[in-house]
Write a protein that holds these residues in place. Structure first.
Motif, PDB file in Angstrom:
ATOM      1  N   ARG A 296       0.832  -1.201   0.000  1.00 43.56           N
ATOM      2  CA  ARG A 296       0.000   0.000   0.000  1.00 43.56           C
ATOM      3  C   ARG A 296       0.869   1.254   0.000  1.00 43.56           C
ATOM      4  N   SER A 297       1.933   1.241   0.787  1.00 47.71           N
ATOM      5  CA  SER A 297       2.826   2.409   0.797  1.00 47.71           C
ATOM      6  C   SER A 297       3.560   2.550  -0.534  1.00 47.71           C
TER       7      SER A 297
ATOM      8  N   GLN B 236       1.158   4.088  -3.175  1.00 42.45           N
ATOM      9  CA  GLN B 236       0.968   5.518  -2.971  1.00 42.45           C
ATOM     10  C   GLN B 236       2.197   6.292  -3.422  1.00 42.45           C
TER      11      GLN B 236
ATOM     12  N   ASP C  41       2.122   9.033  -6.332  1.00 43.67           N
ATOM     13  CA  ASP C  41       2.635  10.380  -6.065  1.00 43.67           C
ATOM     14  C   ASP C  41       3.616  10.814  -7.151  1.00 43.67           C
TER      15      ASP C  41
ATOM     16  N   THR D  14      -4.791  10.639  -4.439  1.00 39.18           N
ATOM     17  CA  THR D  14      -4.716   9.714  -3.310  1.00 39.18           C
ATOM     18  C   THR D  14      -5.269   8.370  -3.749  1.00 39.18           C
ATOM     19  N   VAL D  15      -4.549   7.310  -3.458  1.00 34.42           N
ATOM     20  CA  VAL D  15      -4.973   5.978  -3.877  1.00 34.42           C
ATOM     21  C   VAL D  15      -6.242   5.563  -3.134  1.00 34.42           C
TER      22      VAL D  15
ATOM     23  N   TRP E 184      -7.967   2.515  -1.857  1.00 31.15           N
ATOM     24  CA  TRP E 184      -7.536   1.153  -1.503  1.00 31.15           C
ATOM     25  C   TRP E 184      -8.768   0.334  -1.179  1.00 31.15           C
TER      26      TRP E 184
END
Length: 241
Positions: free
Chosen positions: A84-85, A88, A92, A100-101, A103
């Motif tokens: 997830r990080s 993103q 970016d 913004t993703v 999820w």
């Protein structure tokens, strides 16, 4: 050396497509089955859209937590957080921090695949769908069930929002035999040249998939460097669906 399927050669001869045809007049929704599919399939067009002051929403359907199923250092919850990080960070890079993703969090290998689940996704996406004029997603010819399911999800959404156009982008169908019922009529090629440096950075942001970061699972996924370079260095494929 990687053996590519005929679709890669066919795509190299496909007509070029301009962003307005791909995107329509409104926002763009990228439906990615897993973290990294957004960058591999559509990173160049995402960057081009943002450069043209278009709004791009990236929705990631599954958590990608099965890429290293035997890792002790990265059990599913930790791997999901990492991926997830990573997505993103990649988004970016491609959108200059403007997106913004979204999820959705379905388990890897269990993307939604029935009308009830599709309706649940539609509820989650309702805040963005009303302004969307195009959906970009993976191709139903990709021999990965999540890619096929997300293609069907996109088709379901488009059927209920007739003003939205849809394009499918082959990922694994480039290197593995495509599913027999998949179509590639009207294939287009989006020239990514001006955006390849950004796309390379976005792909590289998916460190868990592109490097040996997770070293305790010999069966874990790691994309060959040659294949990652192919996605960056060639134009993107868009199939009207």
């Amino acid at each position: 050396m990687i053996a590519f399927t005929p679709i890669v050669a066919e795509a190299s001869r496909a007509p070029l497509v301009a962003l307005p045809e791909l995107a329509g007049d409104g926002d763009i929704l990228v439906l990615a089955p897993h973290p990294d599919d957004e960058s591999l399939a559509s990173g160049g067009a995402i960057a081009a859209a943002v450069a043209a002051n278009r709004r791009v929403h990236v929705a990631v359907v599954t958590d990608g937590a099965r890429s290293h199923p035997n890792s002790a250092t990265h059990p599913p919850a930790k791997l999901s957080d990492l991926r997830r990080s990573e997505v993103q960070a990649a988004v970016d890079i491609l959108t200059d921090g403007s997106s913004t993703v979204i999820w959705l969090g379905y388990p890897d290998m269990a993307a939604p695949d029935d009308a009830g689940a599709f309706a649940d996704v539609a509820v989650q996406l309702r805040p963005v769908l009303e302004n969307v004029s195009a959906i970009w997603t993976t191709w139903n010819g990709d021999p990965h069930p999540d890619h096929q399911r997300v293609w069907r999800l996109a088709r379901w959404l488009v059927a209920r929002h007739p003003g939205i156009r849809m394009f499918a982008c082959p990922v694994w169908g480039r290197v593995q035999g495509p599913m027999q019922d998949a179509k590639c009529l009207g294939m287009r090629r989006f020239h990514t040249g001006p955006y390849r440096a950004l796309k390379a950075r976005a792909v590289a942001a998916h460190v868990s998939q592109m490097t040996g970061l997770i070293g305790d699972d010999p069966q874990g996924f790691r994309m060959p460097a040659e294949l990652a370079a192919h996605f960056v260095d060639t134009d993107e494929i868009y199939i009207p669906s």
